[in-house]
Every structure is written in structure tokens, then in C-alpha cells.
Design an enzyme around this catalytic site. Structure first.
Site, mmCIF file in Angstrom:
data_model
loop_
_atom_site.group_PDB
_atom_site.id
_atom_site.type_symbol
_atom_site.label_atom_id
_atom_site.label_comp_id
_atom_site.label_asym_id
_atom_site.label_seq_id
_atom_site.Cartn_x
_atom_site.Cartn_y
_atom_site.Cartn_z
ATOM 1 N N ASN A 114 -0.205 -74.858 1.007
ATOM 2 C CA ASN A 114 -0.812 -76.302 0.038
ATOM 3 C C ASN A 114 -2.077 -76.028 0.353
ATOM 4 O O ASN A 114 -1.977 -76.049 1.691
ATOM 5 C CB ASN A 114 0.408 -76.555 1.104
ATOM 6 C CG ASN A 114 0.298 -78.323 0.834
ATOM 7 O OD1 ASN A 114 -1.048 -78.884 -0.417
ATOM 8 N ND2 ASN A 114 0.352 -79.755 1.450
ATOM 9 N N LYS A 116 -3.768 -79.026 -0.437
ATOM 10 C CA LYS A 116 -4.104 -80.261 0.229
ATOM 11 C C LYS A 116 -5.075 -80.856 -0.689
ATOM 12 O O LYS A 116 -4.964 -79.871 -2.013
ATOM 13 C CB LYS A 116 -4.247 -80.387 1.556
ATOM 14 C CG LYS A 116 -3.129 -79.978 1.984
ATOM 15 C CD LYS A 116 -3.030 -80.227 3.840
ATOM 16 C CE LYS A 116 -1.984 -79.868 4.660
ATOM 17 N NZ LYS A 116 -1.861 -79.803 6.466
ATOM 18 N N GLU A 170 8.931 -78.504 9.231
ATOM 19 C CA GLU A 170 7.628 -78.805 9.664
ATOM 20 C C GLU A 170 7.564 -79.845 10.704
ATOM 21 O O GLU A 170 7.587 -80.780 10.355
ATOM 22 C CB GLU A 170 6.463 -79.032 8.618
ATOM 23 C CG GLU A 170 6.064 -78.050 7.643
ATOM 24 C CD GLU A 170 5.707 -77.809 7.146
ATOM 25 O OE1 GLU A 170 4.501 -77.424 6.357
ATOM 26 O OE2 GLU A 170 5.174 -78.860 5.950
#
Ligand code: PGA
Length: 250
Positions: free
Chosen positions: A9, A11, A164
Site C-alpha cells: 500500500n 499510502k 496488522e
């Protein structure tokens, strides 16, 4: 037999040109890989220029649950669907922490994404406070039960779960020990089994995964892949961690 899932990812990083170059280079560097499902989750602004290539899925980092409406700044599942995306990431710890996303919101989002035919990568994980009070298992069970409430078994083959631990994510994060990860993964599998008894739902792991620790996570039988942040921010980093993980898994 599930593939090994491996992705990142980005972000709030990358311009559209940088994302396109990353996808192009990653594709070139991974043509030899079998039984591996890769995915990239760039920012929204990069998505229109990216087409899934071979075994690389493209995903969005978030979405609203409504198809349209007075929600300034939001992106709807219909909009993501129109881009032909493979995946939407829901419930990342940064969304929960900085933008107040709750499990109840996530339940609406998960159902909306699945109704639009999108795959969902749902993140769960305990905070440092949960860890202090030893309620990791209770936390992930609660997150899954609420986020997946009323999800129909027919849609469940488009669900992936990422475990996570919140305290392990980002520059301030500490990599979790393998026993700690295993302890909570057992609960994740137990809860998914309770909710969807006959489904096979991939569970992947993320939180400060890097070159030093990827091999020990990759060998865990309860894991079907890795979700890497900073260590996969460059194509070289992505491919190095991926290949080390695959080597350990083999
Ligand atoms: P990190 O990010 O690997 O940089 O800790 C992981 C994540 O946010 O999914």
C-alpha cells in the site's frame, strides 16, 4: 491450494507517473513467478492510469459505502468498479486511527464493495493498549464479527484478511514476534471458521515486514501472504523482500 499473496500500500506517496513506472518495472521483474498473486495499492490519483498486468492486482486504499451522494471528498464503490479495479483495501489502521473508521462503518463498506464485485482486503489488528491488556484475540474477533456481519457466503470468495497489529505499523512500529503473530492468527482463523464454516479465506500479515523478518513470517502455515509497507516502497525493495519470502516458503 492458495497462491502466496504479496503486496504493498503506497499510502499518501507517489504521483501517477511514479505508480505507472513501479507497475511496469515490477511486471518486468516478476515474469518468472508462479503461484504468486501480487498487488499494488496506490493513491486514488494514480488509479485511472493503471491497468492490472498479469499477476499484479491493482487496488484502492479506501472507499465510501454509498454509490453516490453528498459526501465531499469521498470515492464510491461504483466509481472504483468503473475503473475496473481488482481490490479495495478497507479498515487499514491509519484509516481507523486518523479518520475515525469504526467496525460498523467497515461493515457497510465491506458489503458495498462485495456487492459491486470488488475484492476486499480487510485489515484487522489490536492496538498497543489491547496488547497491554492481553485482549488481542478479543479485538480481532470483534473486528471480524462486526465488519463481516451479514456478508453472504456467496461473496466470501472475494474476501482477504490482513492481520496488522497497530503497534507494529510504520516508523514507530516494532516488528511482532512469531509467537505473538501466531497466537492472534489462530483466533482470526477460528473466527472466520465460525462465521463462514466452509470458506477458504486468505489471511496475510503486515506491520514492519522487511528483509530481516519476512522469511520467518512467510513460513507460518497460518499465513497466505505478506502485506508490506516501507520495505516495499521501491521496486527493488519489493522484489527483494518478495523473493526472500518465497525462498523461505519453498
Ligand atoms: P509498514 O506498513 O510495513 O511500513 O509498517 C505496513 C502497513 O501499513 O500495512
Amino acid at each position: 491450494m492458495l497462491p502466496f499473496y504479496f503486496g504493498t500500500n503506497f499510502k499518501m506517496h507517489q504521483t501517477p507517473a511514479v505508480s505507472a513506472a513501479f507497475l511496469h518495472d515490477l511486471h518486468q521483474l516478476t515474469t518468472d513467478l508462479d503461484s504468486t498473486q501480487l498487488f499494488l495499492i496506490p493513491p486514488f490519483t494514480s488509479l485511472p492510469g493503471l491497468q492490472a498486468k498479469g499477476r499484479i492486482w491493482i487496488g484502492a486504499q479506501n472507499m465510501h459505502f454509498a454509490d453516490e451522494g453528498e459526501y465531499t471528498g469521498e470515492i464510491s464503490p461504483a466509481m472504483l468498479d468503473a475503473l475496473g479495479l481488482d481490490l479495495v483495501l478497507l479498515g487499514h489502521a491509519e484509516r481507523r486511527r486518523h479518520f475515525g473508521e469504526t467496525d460498523e462503518h467497515l461493515n457497510c463498506k465491506v458489503k458495498a464493495a462485495l456487492a459491486h464485485g470488488l475484492r476486499v482486503l480487510l485489515c484487522v489488528g489490536e492496538t498497543a493498549t489491547d496488547k497491554y491488556y492481553h485482549v488481542e484475540r478479543e479485538t480481532v474477533a470483534r473486528q471480524l464479527k462486526i465488519a463481516l456481519h451479514d456478508v453472504t457466503p456467496a461473496d466470501i470468495d472475494r474476501l482477504l484478511v490482513a492481520y496488522e497489529p497497530v503497534w507494529s505499523i510504520g516508523t514507530d512500529g516494532q516488528p511482532a514476534t512469531v509467537p505473538a503473530v501466531t497466537h492472534t492468527l489462530e483466533q482470526i482463523h477460528a473466527t472466520l471458521g465460525e462465521l463462514f464454516p466452509s470458506a477458504i479465506i486468505p489471511v496475510i500479515y503486515g506491520g514492519s515486514v522487511n528483509m530481516d523478518n519476512c522469511a520467518e513470517y512467510a513460513t507460518l502455515p497460518l499465513l497466505d501472504g505478506l502485506f508490506v509497507g516501507r520495505a516495499a516502497r521501491t521496486v527493488d525493495g519489493f522484489v527483494q523482500v518478495l523473493r526472500r519470502a518465497l525462498g523461505a516458503r519453498a
